[in-house]
Enzyme design. Structure first.
Site, short mmCIF file in Angstrom:
data_model
loop_
_atom_site.label_atom_id
_atom_site.label_comp_id
_atom_site.label_asym_id
_atom_site.label_seq_id
_atom_site.Cartn_x
_atom_site.Cartn_y
_atom_site.Cartn_z
N ASP A 192 0.86 -1.20 0.00
CA ASP A 192 0.00 0.00 0.00
C ASP A 192 0.89 1.24 0.00
OD1 ASP A 192 -2.29 1.55 0.04
OD2 ASP A 192 -2.61 1.37 2.19
N ASP A 221 2.64 2.20 7.80
CA ASP A 221 1.42 1.48 7.42
C ASP A 221 1.70 0.14 6.72
OD1 ASP A 221 -1.26 1.22 7.46
OD2 ASP A 221 -1.72 2.81 6.03
N1 LIG Z 1 4.95 6.93 13.63
C1 LIG Z 1 4.15 7.95 13.35
N2 LIG Z 1 4.51 9.22 13.69
C2 LIG Z 1 3.69 10.25 13.40
N3 LIG Z 1 2.50 10.14 12.79
C3 LIG Z 1 2.09 8.91 12.44
C4 LIG Z 1 2.89 7.75 12.70
N4 LIG Z 1 2.23 6.65 12.25
C5 LIG Z 1 1.08 7.12 11.73
N5 LIG Z 1 0.98 8.47 11.83
C6 LIG Z 1 -0.14 9.32 11.39
O1 LIG Z 1 -1.33 8.54 11.38
C7 LIG Z 1 -1.86 8.44 10.06
C8 LIG Z 1 -2.43 7.04 9.83
O2 LIG Z 1 -1.42 6.06 10.00
P1 LIG Z 1 -1.34 4.79 9.06
O3 LIG Z 1 -0.33 3.86 9.65
O4 LIG Z 1 -1.09 5.24 7.65
O5 LIG Z 1 -2.76 4.11 9.23
P2 LIG Z 1 -4.07 4.07 8.30
O6 LIG Z 1 -3.74 4.70 6.98
O7 LIG Z 1 -4.39 2.62 8.19
O8 LIG Z 1 -5.11 4.82 9.06
C9 LIG Z 1 -0.70 8.79 9.15
O9 LIG Z 1 -1.17 9.33 7.94
C10 LIG Z 1 0.05 9.82 9.96
O10 LIG Z 1 -0.57 11.09 9.86
MG LIG Z 2 -2.09 4.95 5.86
#
Ligand SMILES: Nc1ncnc2c1ncn2[C@@H]1O[C@H](COP(=O)(O)OP(=O)(O)O)[C@@H](O)[C@H]1O
Ligand SMILES: [Mg+2]
Length: 242
Positions: free
Chosen positions: A175, A192
């Site tokens: 993804d 992600d």
């Molecule tokens: N390690 C991290 N540090 C800062 N922000 C994060 C981190 N992991 C995720 N995020 C924030 O959370 C959002 C969603 O995380 P993600 O892992 O992409 O999950 P999903 O897309 O399944 O909701 C990201 O777009 C980012 O803004």
């Molecule tokens: Mg994401």
């Protein structure tokens, strides 16, 4: 039943002697919520982290369940049947695979020196990792970035190197896009990973690798001047052996 069983996650961390306090919600997505959190362990006090909490498995849609389980070898026949039926046991199994894949692959990629946040801990339903950003100053997604052509070229090459590194570690992100890459202080962090698949056992790995590349190419196409086909050929060579 709560969509996100936050109290349960916090009590699971407490059982591991990790005290967690949620500071604020960063995002709320289809499958997960991400918080800025503070945690303390018997060894470390008051550290900041990103806490990703997955939606309760009973309330997830599992529409794309095929994608989540394709090629993942399920040893037990009972579990295979449960996953097919999407019953309680099957859903719980998929959820466990989902969360543990994210934590396991983050660990492998981080140890390998890839551009990913450092994973800290996981429970059945949550992953705690390095928070990219500062307490009040958030990192931004690559899709929202405004960089120079030269910077974009560097970023593209780093992403490509990471794709190869993931492949060396026998997985494909699955993804990858400018929505799942954080930019912070001249650094990149790919995030992600729950949907990532094994290049060893997943028949879709090759297609997913090329799809990831197409997404990245689309994003960079009007930003940099490189021969994308040359990069793609390199991926084809890699996948010739799977
Ligand atoms: N390690 C991290 N540090 C800062 N922000 C994060 C981190 N992991 C995720 N995020 C924030 O959370 C959002 C969603 O995380 P993600 O892992 O992409 O999950 P999903 O897309 O399944 O909701 C990201 O777009 C980012 O803004
Ligand atoms: Mg994401």
């Amino acid at each position: 039943m709560q969509l996100f069983d936050i109290d349960k996650v916090i009590s699971e961390f407490a059982q591991k002697k990790i005290t967690v306090e949620l500071e604020r919600e960063l995002t709320s997505g289809k499958e997960a919520k991400v918080y800025v959190a503070r945690f303390s362990t018997p060894k470390e006090k008051d550290r900041i982290a990103a806490l990703k909490i997955y939606k309760d498995y009973n309330l997830r849609s599992f529409k794309k369940q095929q994608d989540y389980t394709a090629g993942r070898h399920i040893g037990s026949r009972t579990i295979r049947a449960a996953v097919k039926k999407k019953n309680q046991v099957g859903r719980q199994y998929i959820q466990n695979v989902w969360v543990s894949t994210e934590f396991k692959l983050l660990n492998q990629a981080y140890q390998h020196g890839c551009n990913v946040p450092e994973p800290y801990f996981a429970t059945k339903n949550a992953v705690m990792m390095e928070y990219v950003g500062e307490a009040r100053n958030e990192a931004f997604l690559l899709k929202d970035s405004e960089l120079t052509t030269k910077q974009y070229e560097t970023v593209f090459n780093i992403i490509f190197e990471n794709m190869i590194a993931f492949f060396d570690l026998n997985f494909v992100h699955g993804d990858l896009s400018a929505f799942n890459i954080l930019c912070w202080n001249d650094n990149l962090f790919i995030i992600d990973f729950p949907q990532a698949v094994s290049t060893r056992s997943d028949p879709n790995a090759k297609d997913l690798l090329l799809r990831d590349f197409d997404n990245i190419q689309k994003y960079f196409e009007n930003k940099i001047d490189v021969d994308f086909n040359e990069y793609k050929r390199e991926l084809y060579k890699l996948t010739a052996f799977i």
